[in-house]
Design an enzyme around this catalytic site. Structure first.
Site: not given
Ligand code: E4P
Length: 219
Positions: A83
């Site tokens: 990521k």
């Molecule tokens: C995506 O891969 C992220 O881990 C995640 O969806 C972040 O979401 P949030 O806005 O709930 O932190």
């Protein structure tokens, strides 16, 4: 539509893996911090539970740091996906990692322009954060729909992950527009399962069945 679970919690991952509807996992530094375990160790444990892609995020902000971290992270398991935050350094890292066959998930994506750039760079996955867009008063559904159009028109190979999902409607809206993947928090998956009418129906069927058994015994 593929379902990823957006968590680093082993129990939550196991529960949905056992249900047989899980295609992958996404984590991020905040989700890993919640578990309080050494991140590489935790990612290894997750990869032992799930065969599908498991995203682990780089921490470095410079291209070189990201690339080095990615090369370390892929040693954990063959299903690790790197990521990478959407920045110029991040996009450069994607361009370096792609020809090495290292899968990337470009994260913290908030606009169609960012989707287009990440797709051009050769990202395996692109994650628009629709919940955070909604939180800031923007139309998250339109952003996702238009992003899908761009991917389809040019036949980019990147898959879109609807991320930062806040509710079950986000999943349905994403499915209706053909988004490849939704990464869903445990709590939202639980809500997708439950319907009071199903629970009511199961109870009523069981009650009538027991009534019939009592009647038959009396005969
Ligand atoms: C995506 O891969 C992220 O881990 C995640 O969806 C972040 O979401 P949030 O806005 O709930 O932190």
């Amino acid at each position: 539509m593929k379902f990823f679970i957006d968590t680093a919690n082993l129990e939550q991952i196991k529960e949905y893996q056992e249900l047989g509807i899980l295609d992958g996992v996404t984590t991020n530094p905040s989700l890993l911090a919640k578990e309080g375990i050494e991140p590489m160790e935790q990612l290894k444990k997750i990869c032992e539970i799930v065969d599908g892609p498991v995203s682990g995020e780089v921490i470095g902000l410079k291209t070189e740091e990201m690339v080095n971290e990615a090369r370390e992270l892929i040693k954990i398991a063959s299903n690790i996906v790197i990521k990478i935050p959407f920045t110029k350094d991040g996009i450069k890292a994607v361009k370096i990692l792609e020809p090495e066959g290292i899968k990337t998930n470009v994260t913290l994506v908030f606009s169609q322009n960012q989707v287009l750039i990440a797709a051009k760079a050769g990202a395996t996955y692109i994650s628009p954060f629709i919940g955070r867009l909604m939180d800031s008063g923007q139309n998250e559904i339109d952003m996702l729909k238009e992003s899908m159009k761009i991917i389809k028109i040019y036949d980019y190979k990147s898959e879109i992950i609807a991320a930062s999902i806040r509710n079950a409607r986000h999943v349905i809206e994403s499915a209706k527009m053909g988004v490849h993947i939704a990464t869903i928090p445990f709590g939202v998956l639980e809500k997708m399962f439950k319907h009071p009418k199903t629970e009511e129906g199961v109870k009523a069927f069981l009650k009538d069945w027991e009534k019939l058994q009592t009647q038959l015994k009396k005969k």
